[in-house]
Design an enzyme around this catalytic site. Structure first.
Site, PDB file in Angstrom:
ATOM      1  N   ASP A 150       0.822  -1.216   0.000  1.00  0.00           N
ATOM      2  CA  ASP A 150       0.000   0.000   0.000  1.00  0.00           C
ATOM      3  C   ASP A 150       0.856   1.267   0.000  1.00  0.00           C
ATOM      4  O   ASP A 150       0.342   2.355  -0.211  1.00  0.00           O
ATOM      5  CB  ASP A 150      -0.934  -0.002   1.214  1.00  0.00           C
ATOM      6  CG  ASP A 150      -2.039   1.040   1.116  1.00  0.00           C
ATOM      7  OD1 ASP A 150      -2.518   1.290   0.001  1.00  0.00           O
ATOM      8  OD2 ASP A 150      -2.423   1.590   2.163  1.00  0.00           O
TER       9      ASP A 150
ATOM     10  N   SER B 124      -6.964   5.609  -0.268  1.00  0.00           N
ATOM     11  CA  SER B 124      -7.188   4.289  -0.860  1.00  0.00           C
ATOM     12  C   SER B 124      -8.630   3.876  -0.617  1.00  0.00           C
ATOM     13  O   SER B 124      -9.137   3.987   0.502  1.00  0.00           O
ATOM     14  CB  SER B 124      -6.253   3.251  -0.243  1.00  0.00           C
ATOM     15  OG  SER B 124      -4.904   3.632  -0.381  1.00  0.00           O
TER      16      SER B 124
ATOM     17  N   GLN C 143      -5.573  -1.461  -7.125  1.00  0.00           N
ATOM     18  CA  GLN C 143      -6.185  -0.565  -6.148  1.00  0.00           C
ATOM     19  C   GLN C 143      -6.881   0.591  -6.867  1.00  0.00           C
ATOM     20  O   GLN C 143      -6.362   1.122  -7.850  1.00  0.00           O
ATOM     21  CB  GLN C 143      -5.132   0.012  -5.196  1.00  0.00           C
ATOM     22  CG  GLN C 143      -5.687   0.904  -4.108  1.00  0.00           C
ATOM     23  CD  GLN C 143      -4.600   1.482  -3.221  1.00  0.00           C
ATOM     24  OE1 GLN C 143      -4.090   2.558  -3.472  1.00  0.00           O
ATOM     25  NE2 GLN C 143      -4.229   0.743  -2.175  1.00  0.00           N
TER      26      GLN C 143
END
Length: 289
Positions: free
Chosen positions: A203, A227, A277
């Site tokens: 991430d 995110s 993502q």
């Protein structure tokens, strides 16, 4: 093992608090909210505590609320299915009784089969690149003091960006980013731990790929970035204490959302994992005076 790496390993060691319920510590990395990868790694670890003799091969998760970096996180695991080859677990992460993440993880027995992969892209050797901390040190004199803690905090994942972005003066670049990453110290020989730590690290600096073509960064005034979801697929065994190349691209941005993809390669060229993502990349309009 370095102390900072030992702390990261301890963060993945969840405490059982009931049937298929676990609790994990949080950690302040200097971000405004709890780092999303922290919850991904712990949520993946929680699901592995409910299964034996199968390895996680994919995880799909949604970030529902910002997390608190100073409060514990409770994880509830639901046993969805145990088949002959695959098992599925659902996981819910909560803080103060509110869901901050929900996701599902699929597990697979080890088996032989067809084998192919994309070639590893070219990239400079990690030893030839500066670490994120070294790059951030060069920015301190020009960054507001409120960002100093975020930029200079020592983190357990060492990241060396290729073609780094200057967050104070971002240039328009193609929607592509590369970085080398690894833990700051050696890890135990636990393949589940290495997968959970890759979920954690995957991430870092991911959504910024979709910002490249627009000449903006997380420090750009009036930018709101977060995110929204995260998916990771594990293809082959990996080690997080050896250099991994994280190769990322962004095929699309539209409607205030940026879509990002990633491939993770071991230094010897094996494709060990892939990621995807979608992120909120909203430019707020200044309020009328």
């Amino acid at each position: 093992m370095l102390e900072i790496t030992r702390k990261l390993v301890e963060l993945m060691d969840l405490a059982p608090i009931g049937d298929d319920h676990f609790q994990g510590e949080s950690e302040d990395l200097g971000f405004p909210n709890l780092f999303g990868g922290h919850v991904l790694g712990q949520a993946l670890m929680a699901t592995t505590r409910t299964i034996e003799d199968r390895m996680p091969h994919s995880m799909h998760a949604y970030f529902l609320r910002p997390g608190n970096g100073s409060a514990p996180i409770d994880y509830e695991v639901q046993r969805v299915r145990d088949g002959g080859s695959f098992s599925v677990r659902r996981v819910i992460a909560r803080q103060d009784g509110k869901e901050i993440l929900t996701g599902s993880v699929s597990f697979h027995v080890e088996e032989d089969g067809f084998d192919h992969q994309l070639d590893m892209p070219e990239a400079p050797a990690p030893e030839s690149l500066k670490t994120e901390q070294e790059l951030n040190q060069d920015l301190l004199a020009r960054v507001p003091e409120k960002f100093h803690h975020q930029l200079m905090r020592n983190r357990p994942i060492e990241i060396r960006p290729v073609d780094p972005v200057n967050p104070l003066n971002p240039e328009i670049k193609p929607p592509h980013k590369q970085s080398w990453l690894r833990t700051q110290g050696e890890l135990p020989d636990d393949p589940i731990l290495h997968r959970c730590l890759l979920a954690y690290a995957s991430d870092f600096a991911f959504l910024g790929t979709s910002l490249n073509p627009h000449g903006v960064a997380f420090m750009t005034p009036n930018m709101q970035v977060a995110s929204l979801d995260h998916a990771i697929w594990f293809h082959r065994d990996l080690r997080m204490d050896d250099w991994l190349l994280y190769d990322k691209d962004s095929p699309s941005a539209a409607g205030g959302r940026g879509f990002n993809r990633g491939n993770v390669f071991s230094r010897d060229g094996r494709l060990v994992a892939s990621t995807a993502q979608e992120a909120l990349i909203r430019r707020r309009r200044p309020k009328a005076g």
